[in-house]
Every structure is written in structure tokens, then in C-alpha cells.
Write a protein that holds these residues in place. Sequence first.
Motif, PDB file in Angstrom:
ATOM      1  N   ILE A  74       0.836  -1.194   0.000  1.00 22.82           N
ATOM      2  CA  ILE A  74       0.000   0.000   0.000  1.00 22.82           C
ATOM      3  C   ILE A  74       0.870   1.243   0.000  1.00 22.82           C
ATOM      4  O   ILE A  74       0.526   2.251  -0.593  1.00 22.82           O
ATOM      5  N   TYR A  77       1.650   3.632  -3.144  1.00 24.16           N
ATOM      6  CA  TYR A  77       0.730   4.409  -3.962  1.00 24.16           C
ATOM      7  C   TYR A  77       0.892   5.901  -3.800  1.00 24.16           C
ATOM      8  O   TYR A  77       0.332   6.666  -4.542  1.00 24.16           O
ATOM      9  N   VAL A  78       1.636   6.316  -2.797  1.00 22.03           N
ATOM     10  CA  VAL A  78       1.699   7.742  -2.523  1.00 22.03           C
ATOM     11  C   VAL A  78       3.031   8.302  -2.968  1.00 22.03           C
ATOM     12  O   VAL A  78       4.056   7.692  -2.794  1.00 22.03           O
ATOM     13  N   LEU A 243       7.473  13.070   2.983  1.00 23.67           N
ATOM     14  CA  LEU A 243       6.787  12.980   4.262  1.00 23.67           C
ATOM     15  C   LEU A 243       5.394  12.407   4.082  1.00 23.67           C
ATOM     16  O   LEU A 243       4.924  11.606   4.882  1.00 23.67           O
ATOM     17  N   GLY A 244       4.725  12.813   2.995  1.00 29.98           N
ATOM     18  CA  GLY A 244       3.403  12.263   2.731  1.00 29.98           C
ATOM     19  C   GLY A 244       3.457  10.761   2.556  1.00 29.98           C
ATOM     20  O   GLY A 244       2.591  10.036   3.043  1.00 29.98           O
ATOM     21  N   THR A 247       3.469   8.691   5.735  1.00 32.13           N
ATOM     22  CA  THR A 247       2.303   8.640   6.608  1.00 32.13           C
ATOM     23  C   THR A 247       1.547   7.326   6.472  1.00 32.13           C
ATOM     24  O   THR A 247       0.768   6.977   7.345  1.00 32.13           O
ATOM     25  N   ILE A 248       1.732   6.612   5.373  1.00 36.29           N
ATOM     26  CA  ILE A 248       1.039   5.324   5.318  1.00 36.29           C
ATOM     27  C   ILE A 248       1.929   4.256   5.910  1.00 36.29           C
ATOM     28  O   ILE A 248       1.644   3.667   6.918  1.00 36.29           O
ATOM     29  N   ARG A 249       2.990   3.991   5.221  1.00 36.37           N
ATOM     30  CA  ARG A 249       3.845   2.900   5.641  1.00 36.37           C
ATOM     31  C   ARG A 249       5.237   3.212   5.131  1.00 36.37           C
ATOM     32  O   ARG A 249       5.394   3.745   4.061  1.00 36.37           O
ATOM     33  N   ILE A 250       6.223   2.885   5.899  1.00 35.12           N
ATOM     34  CA  ILE A 250       7.598   3.165   5.484  1.00 35.12           C
ATOM     35  C   ILE A 250       8.132   1.934   4.776  1.00 35.12           C
ATOM     36  O   ILE A 250       8.264   0.873   5.369  1.00 35.12           O
TER      37      ILE A 250
END
Lengths: 293, 452
Positions: A74, A77-78, A243-244, A247-250
Motif C-alpha cells: 500500500i 501508492y503515494v 513525508l506524505g 504517513t502510510i507505511r515506510i
Amino acid sequence: MAEPTSYHVAKFGWVKIVLAIYVVLFVLMLYGPFIVMAILSFQGEDGGPTFPMQGTSIFWYERLFNPSGTARDIGEYVGDFGNAGLRSLVLALLVMCISTVLATMAAQAMRARFLGAGPIFYLYLVGIMIPGVTVGLGHALFWQGIGIDKHWLGTTLPVHILWTFPFCFIVMLTVFNRFDRSTEEAAMCLGANSWRTFWHITLPIMKPGIMASALFGFTLSFDEFARTVLVAGSQNTLPLDVLGATTIRITPRIFAVGVIITLISFAVIGIFGYLMTASRYRPRFRGQEEHQV
Amino acid sequence: MDSKHLEKKYEHLSDRMDLHTAMAAEEKAIKRFRDAEAEEQEGGGIDRRTFLAAAGVTAAAAGTVLGTGTAKAGLAERVAGITQDDPMQTIGLGVSVQERFFNRFKEDTGLDVTGTVAGLSEMITKFITGGNKTYSMVETNAYRQPALREAEVIVPIPAEKITNWEFADSLYTQPGHIGADEVTGWPSNIVYWDENKDSFYGVPQFYNMDALGVLPHKFAPTQPDFAIPDSLGLLYTGKWRDVDAVGKTSIQNDELMGPPRAYSFLWKNGIMDPPKVGNSDMEPDEVAGVVDYLIAAKNDGVFRLIWNNYGEAVNLLASEEVWGMDCWNPVVEDVKKRGIPCWYVDVFEGTAAWVHTMCLSSEAPEPEVAMAYMDWCLDGWWGSAVAPQGYYSPCPDPVLNFLTVEDYRRWYMGKDRDTGPKTRRQSNIAFWMVWPTHVTSYIKEWNRFSAA
């Protein structure tokens, strides 16, 4: 103080070795996190943010350049790192040019004792004294007040210059401090006006300092976050996007981005270093500063 | 699953909520799922798949799509009259603002959307300082909505624009529902603009209930019935049954979630008095009492450390330095990938619920597109795309159209999932993540805790 004689070197040679080891350890400590991140970025498909390594491959780098197929995670995706990186680069280059020019002019002015030089000097340094987020917030409210939409180049440029100018200015001040006026005076005695003196004598001697100042400006702008986040507008610069993404997963994808950014920075430093040393206008007469102690 | 086992597990809750209602809802969901399974096995799968393909729904990659969920037909008709001059811009966290969602929205409706990813406080500040003219909507954590409303940068959304809301979980529509917070009125008072319920304040997008992350192999082998810790006591006292985990726990450095979570442990176990107002909205003296207890625990060395960010949380659990922590679901999934068994378990004191919502900007350049996007997020595909991260959609029925049997079984029904079915989890909420009335005392007291 005289040059250390061979007696001194022989007696205190071990001090040099100890200090050398200390420097190596210090550099390792500074670059330790980067080394860890670089190692972790070469994980396989099941990689995560910590040790132990899950496989070894350049999977995440491939993913970065060819994001095709179903995402492994996931966290992938960012972050539009390519475009954001380009924006950061363009912004940093522009900031570098403007900041260096302004800093050189300011430092040149500061060589003379004009009225108000003291307060103006502190005014120049205000940009680095105020906390970043506060500056960003102030700028954001200002642009909102006069009705200008935020943009990654338009509204972000002033706030970046505000941040980098003091640093470039300080570098140029120290460079000018060691500058020997006798060469300038010699030129003026020979009939050059102040513009010719500046362009043909002062600047070439200053060149390494200006390069250093430019490098400073570029680096500071390239990874500036706190001031940028509120004035960047709808398109993120690279630090904002990174940084964005966290925020989900590193994932190792972010580490890969970090490694690539650092390599770009090393490349920039390398280019500047080359430019500094291989200058066409290397003056043969260096003036008195070489012999000052 | 037999009700006797559930009753025994939650007998201490029977005075607080109607256990049987929760169990009945669960049974109904299970029955519907079994019906779908049976139908699929009878060979109805192929027909459904081709039907869905004809309707423009692509089957998920791994397995047959359930396809028994109800959904609003005619997405194309719903967005027929909408024109746009520029792409609609949204801003939100990395969880909800992703290119793949915009691409799918464009495929489904032909409308353009772009988004900016930002952290939560930055996003709110950006939105308030002129962002409401650039962004048509904001995808925020619901507890920030009052701040947006006060700054007058959001407007009510007409109820008829969000057509999928009829499938909403009654947790969001009925104020007195199980799991809803009586004191603050959450979550239904964060959904509707006012009592008329004819317009939305924020349209819920996804939600979850935070629980406990534990390393089961540190506890289960020592217990006669292989029980895993199910109490927050593990975090705050370092002890669970006869296992001594002092110095092996960690709590999150969050001034708004830390006190209520500790408080839910303290008053449920009789160490402090029950809340005067509510667990979600504590009084300053309650916050002070909680922090006093936490400082004492800190000085006794109960906490290994206070964790701050995602990577740190994964590190701590994966290296087994910490045996239990109040982390997030993705952290546990990542630790499992490291090969360390790690479970995300609900505690009997209750979970911390939070919900992310979508709000419409007051000067939105493209309001129609924004509302169509909000409606589309509840349409089902979006919910199925975020389900593997553990997030629930507030309108579960349409999601069934897109989730595979496996995924639905796992993420909503709770099979192989440590936490259990969604319906049961929803009945066990200790507090909601709201913006407390006495927020300054939370921050002040938490600073005191950090400094101790």
C-alpha cells in the motif's frame, strides 16, 4: 607561530593519529543513518523498514522508475517523486542563483561602514532566527490576505530566499573578510574604475567563495520543509511528498528515494568542487591573504 | 462461534451494552456471507462475474467477487450533468489521496481529480490559510472538523448528493447506537451539520478501532489456555496474569489519545473513578490524575520508551524489545512480514475509534465534482481498495461488490484476523478520537508527563 618543526611532529605524532581516528568516527556517526538507509534500500520484495534484510535486490529502485503492475505494498501508492523532485530541483536552482547574487551584493556593501550598517546586518539575519513554521504560516496568511493563490514556484520562492539568503550572506562575509584589498587598490591605481575592478579582479578571486555560497543556497532550498509546507500550493515539492509517503507505511521505496537524493547532492557537490578548483581565471597573484596567519 | 463463549468473554460489559444485539447483528452478517458462499459453490459464480463485467465492474485479481452487496446502479447517470473547468483538487493524508483512486474515478465517471498529500496539522493549516479556494474538498480526521467549521471554511453538503448514504452503518446514523459515544454524540454529530440531518458536516470515508499490538509467543506459551493479553494493563503496569513484562511495553507519544486510553484502563479496573462527563472528553482533574499515574509508571520503569513514529514502532516489535504497544494495524502487518509473530488484539477495556471524513470547501472551485467524488468513495470500490489496510468503510454493503470472498472473510468477518469481526469490535469502543473541550489541559499534562 612558526611552522611546526620536525621535532614537534615527532613528539606529538600520536595526537594526529588520535585526532584522525576521531574525525573518522565522527564522520561515520554523521553518515551512519544514511549508510543504514542505503543498505536497507537494497532489500527484496518483502522488504520493510528495519533489519533483518529480506532478500537483496534492486527491486525498489526498479519500482521507483517503472511503477507498473500491482503494487507490492500500500505504501507505494503515494508520492509522485519524479515530478516533485523536478519541482524541487528547479526551485533550488532558482533560489541558488538569486540568493547568491543578493548575498554577494550585500557582502560587498558591508565592506564599507555606511550609516545603519549595524542594524541592517541583523536584519539580514532575521530569516534564520525565526522558527520555520511561523515564517511559513505568516507567508501563507499574507498571500491569502492579498488574494494570491499559493504555488510551488511563485509563493514559495520568497520564503526560500528568506531562508537561504542569510546563510549565503554569512559565507560571503567570511570570504570577503579574508580578501586582500591591495589587489583592488593596485587595479584602481592602474586606472580601472570600480566596476572593472569588481568584475575582473574581485569576482574571480571570490569565485570559490561564491561557489560555496551557491552550494549552500541550493542544498538549503532543496530539502527545506517547515517553511514550504504551508506555502507550496497544491503541488508538492520533494520533501513534502516524501513525508506524505511516510504517513502510510515506510517501505524501502522511500529509502531508495533518499539514496537517490543523496547521490544527487553528492553529484552537485562534486560539480561545484570541480568548478571551484578548475577555474579558468585562476589568478597567479594571490595577494597577501595566503601569508596571513 | 457459540454465544456462550462470547458471553463469558464480555460478561463484564453486559451492564454497558446489549450484548445480544451485537451478537444478533453478527449472526445476520455471517448468515448472509454463508448464503453468498453457498450460491457461489452452486456454480452461480460465472454468471455473476459476466454480469458484473457487463456492468463495468472488474473482478478482483485473487478469486471470485462476492457480488451480493447492494449498490446504487447507474453511476454514469448520477454524474451525467456534471461539467468541470479544471481538475478537482483535494487534500488529505497519504492513506486516502492516491493516484490509483483518481484514475479509477476517471474511468468510472470521466471526471478529473488531483490531490495533495500532507500531514494532518499541515493540511488543516493549509486549508484554513487560503486553501479552501484551491481545494474543493478536504479529507481529514473527523476531530478537526469543529476547527474547520469555526474558521468557516467548510459548508454543509446537501444530503441528496450522497446517494450511497442509505447503506450507512447505523453507528453513524443513530445517536444511541452501540459503540456510539453518548456524551459527545459521536459519531453521528460529526456526520450531520445540525439536528435536521438534511445536510452533511463531513461524509465518513473510513474508520477503524485502535487496539493493542502484542507478541503472542511471549505470553501464550506460559498460559494454560494459550491466552493472549487482552487488557491494557499490560501496557501500563507491565504485568498480565503471571507474566512480568515490566520494561517491555511502550505507549505512543500522543497528547490527545494517550490520556483517554490510559483512563479507559484506569477506571474500568477501578483504580480511578468513572468519568464525570465521558471517556472521550475528560475533565482537567481526570487528565491530571491519569498523568500522575503514568508518571509513576514511568518512574517505575514500566515503559521501555515512548514511541513517536511508524518506523520506530515496527523496529521495537520486530526486535522484540517491546512485547506490547498501542500501535496501529499496519505496524503489526509489517512486523509479521519480518517473520516475528505479532497480533493485533482488542482489549476488554475497549478500543479507540476514529473516523476520517470528507468535507466540502466553502469556496470550492468544483463543488459538484467534489460531491460526486465523495459519493463514489462510498460506492464500494474505494472501500475495497483500502480494506487490506484494515480500514472499514462506513457503508459496508456496496463494498461487497468488489471484495473477493477471501478479503471479505478476512477484513470484515475477522477470520484469520487477530481482532475479530467488525460488528463485535464496534460494540467494544472505549472512546472516540474527538477534539476535547479541555484540550489545553491535555497538552499541558502530557508535556508534564513527557518532561518527567
